[in-house]
Design a protein around this motif. Structure first.
Motif, PDB file in Angstrom:
ATOM      1  N   THR A  46     -31.545 -22.080 -36.061  1.00 54.52           N
ATOM      2  CA  THR A  46     -30.590 -21.157 -36.695  1.00 54.52           C
ATOM      3  C   THR A  46     -30.143 -20.087 -35.709  1.00 54.52           C
ATOM      4  OG1 THR A  46     -32.468 -19.874 -37.568  1.00 54.52           O
ATOM      5  CG2 THR A  46     -31.464 -21.500 -39.045  1.00 54.52           C
ATOM      6  N   ASN A  47     -28.949 -19.564 -35.966  1.00 55.78           N
ATOM      7  CA  ASN A  47     -28.365 -18.477 -35.164  1.00 55.78           C
ATOM      8  C   ASN A  47     -28.377 -18.790 -33.667  1.00 55.78           C
ATOM      9  OD1 ASN A  47     -27.726 -16.786 -37.373  1.00 55.78           O
ATOM     10  ND2 ASN A  47     -29.837 -16.023 -37.444  1.00 55.78           N
ATOM     11  N   VAL A  48     -27.872 -19.954 -33.332  1.00 56.24           N
ATOM     12  CA  VAL A  48     -27.837 -20.388 -31.930  1.00 56.24           C
ATOM     13  C   VAL A  48     -26.563 -19.854 -31.280  1.00 56.24           C
ATOM     14  CG1 VAL A  48     -27.889 -22.361 -30.368  1.00 56.24           C
ATOM     15  CG2 VAL A  48     -29.101 -22.478 -32.561  1.00 56.24           C
ATOM     16  N   SER A  49     -26.715 -19.211 -30.137  1.00 55.20           N
ATOM     17  CA  SER A  49     -25.551 -18.757 -29.368  1.00 55.20           C
ATOM     18  C   SER A  49     -25.690 -19.228 -27.929  1.00 55.20           C
ATOM     19  CB  SER A  49     -25.420 -17.231 -29.411  1.00 55.20           C
ATOM     20  OG  SER A  49     -26.496 -16.612 -28.733  1.00 55.20           O
ATOM     21  N   TYR A  50     -24.579 -19.225 -27.201  1.00 54.06           N
ATOM     22  CA  TYR A  50     -24.525 -19.799 -25.857  1.00 54.06           C
ATOM     23  C   TYR A  50     -23.989 -18.767 -24.865  1.00 54.06           C
ATOM     24  CZ  TYR A  50     -25.227 -24.028 -28.523  1.00 54.06           C
ATOM     25  OH  TYR A  50     -25.763 -24.958 -29.381  1.00 54.06           O
ATOM     26  N   TRP A  51     -24.367 -18.925 -23.602  1.00 54.33           N
ATOM     27  CA  TRP A  51     -23.866 -18.057 -22.552  1.00 54.33           C
ATOM     28  C   TRP A  51     -22.367 -18.275 -22.367  1.00 54.33           C
ATOM     29  CZ3 TRP A  51     -27.221 -14.537 -20.654  1.00 54.33           C
ATOM     30  CH2 TRP A  51     -28.578 -14.792 -20.763  1.00 54.33           C
ATOM     31  N   GLU A  52     -21.621 -17.206 -22.198  1.00 47.13           N
ATOM     32  CA  GLU A  52     -20.176 -17.338 -22.017  1.00 47.13           C
ATOM     33  C   GLU A  52     -19.834 -18.100 -20.749  1.00 47.13           C
ATOM     34  OE1 GLU A  52     -17.965 -13.754 -22.306  1.00 47.13           O
ATOM     35  OE2 GLU A  52     -18.714 -13.240 -24.305  1.00 47.13           O
ATOM     36  N   ASP A  53     -20.581 -17.854 -19.673  1.00 49.95           N
ATOM     37  CA  ASP A  53     -20.283 -18.521 -18.407  1.00 49.95           C
ATOM     38  C   ASP A  53     -21.017 -19.852 -18.262  1.00 49.95           C
ATOM     39  OD1 ASP A  53     -22.736 -17.196 -18.257  1.00 49.95           O
ATOM     40  OD2 ASP A  53     -22.623 -16.979 -16.077  1.00 49.95           O
ATOM     41  N   GLN A  54     -21.923 -20.167 -19.198  1.00 53.18           N
ATOM     42  CA  GLN A  54     -22.613 -21.458 -19.241  1.00 53.18           C
ATOM     43  C   GLN A  54     -22.632 -21.916 -20.696  1.00 53.18           C
ATOM     44  OE1 GLN A  54     -26.026 -22.150 -16.321  1.00 53.18           O
ATOM     45  NE2 GLN A  54     -26.299 -19.976 -16.758  1.00 53.18           N
TER      46      GLN A  54
END
Length: 305
Positions: free
Chosen positions: A95-103
């Motif tokens: 849940t609540n997974v986010s990703y790096w903007e540059d990766q």
């Protein structure tokens, strides 16, 4: 057919190396087994050992092929690719997974870096990954137990759920038992008939050819991912149309022109028998559930000295 039950944890982020963690997508996820020795003892379908270390081994979900979030510095239509990945992680319990903007393929944060789950597997593929069906939570069986995999149990897997939702294409390798293949073909056909998930946008298939003038076109399309993975290096080689695509495939029967078995004709063939390309037009001539793909061959033997 019996599969080996592996208990463990699905892993999407390394707390000590947050920018160097796994890159989950719609059909592949990292798994840390409770008993690594069980992985070492699995059948090696192409002769290669599993790529396993202290952080785990990748699981390639059997019978499905998701749009590419990342492939040789390219990707397919990201809305569909990300939808499959996000649903896979949700089904496993993340849940609540986010990703790096540059990766954008690496997890920046989530409520869980890893989560309990299990895999039913019948071997290791040519890339050292487990071939299997993924499930959330701990199963009732013992680690390493033999489990008979029937259609009902397949439907409960992440693989079956993604296929039923139309979020992925089918891709049936010879490692998949015939009963399960027939069942999953019907599951995929039902999703297509309902225009679920990616199916309304699908192109380069028996319903119509895709127009591809270059890589930018291909990256915005919904097409069978294995076809996309073939045209990326073809276009990178400098080809500007598909007049030479058939010959290019045939020139490398190991890495390009996979062996297939055509279910509608009951004949052996190759990928060139299910693709058609000319000018800027390209398409599959049969649906992907209508042929079986042979696993990659074993690597050449290393001479002894």
């Amino acid at each position: 057919m019996t599969y080996t039950l592996l208990r463990g944890n699905f892993v999407i982020r390394y707390a000590d190396l947050p920018r160097q963690g796994p890159e989950p997508d719609g059909d592949t996820v990292k798994f840390l087994p409770d008993s690594p020795a069980l992985v070492e003892g699995l059948p090696r379908r192409s002769g290669r050992p599993p790529k396993i270390n202290r952080r785990g081994v990748s699981v390639r979900l059997e019978a499905i092929d998701a749009l590419e979030t990342h492939f040789e510095e390219t990707h397919q239509q990201l809305a569909g690719a990300d939808a499959a990945r996000d649903e896979l992680l949700r089904l496993l319990g993340f849940t609540n997974v986010s990703y790096w903007e540059d990766q954008p393929n690496k997890v920046k944060s989530a409520d869980q870096d890893s989560i309990r789950g299990h895999v039913l597997t019948n071997g290791v593929d040519a890339n050292g990954r487990l071939i299997g069906f993924a499930y959330a939570g701990d199963p009732p069986g013992a680690d390493g137990a033999s489990v008979f995999l029937d259609p009902a149990l397949v439907d409960a897997s992440v693989n079956g759920t993604l296929l039923a939702g139309g979020l992925v294409y089918p891709a049936f390798y010879a490692t998949l038992p015939a009963e399960l293949r027939t069942h999953l073909a019907e599951v995929s056909q039902a999703a297509r008939a309902k225009a679920a998930g990616i199916w309304p946008g699908s192109t380069a298939d028996p319903d119509g050819a895709a127009t591809v003038t270059g890589l930018a076109d291909a990256e915005g399309l919904v097409m069978w991912p294995k076809l996309f993975r073939r045209i990326v290096p073809y276009l990178a080689a400098g080809f500007t149309d598909f007049d030479g695509f058939d010959a290019w495939l045939r020139a490398d029967p190991v890495n390009r022109d996979d062996e297939v078995f055509l279910l509608t004709k009951l004949e052996h063939g190759n990928l060139h028998d299910v693709f058609k390309g000319a000018g800027q037009q390209l398409q599959l001539t049969v649906w992907p559930e209508e042929f079986i793909i042979a696993p990659d061959p074993a690597p050449p033997a290393v001479p002894s000295h």
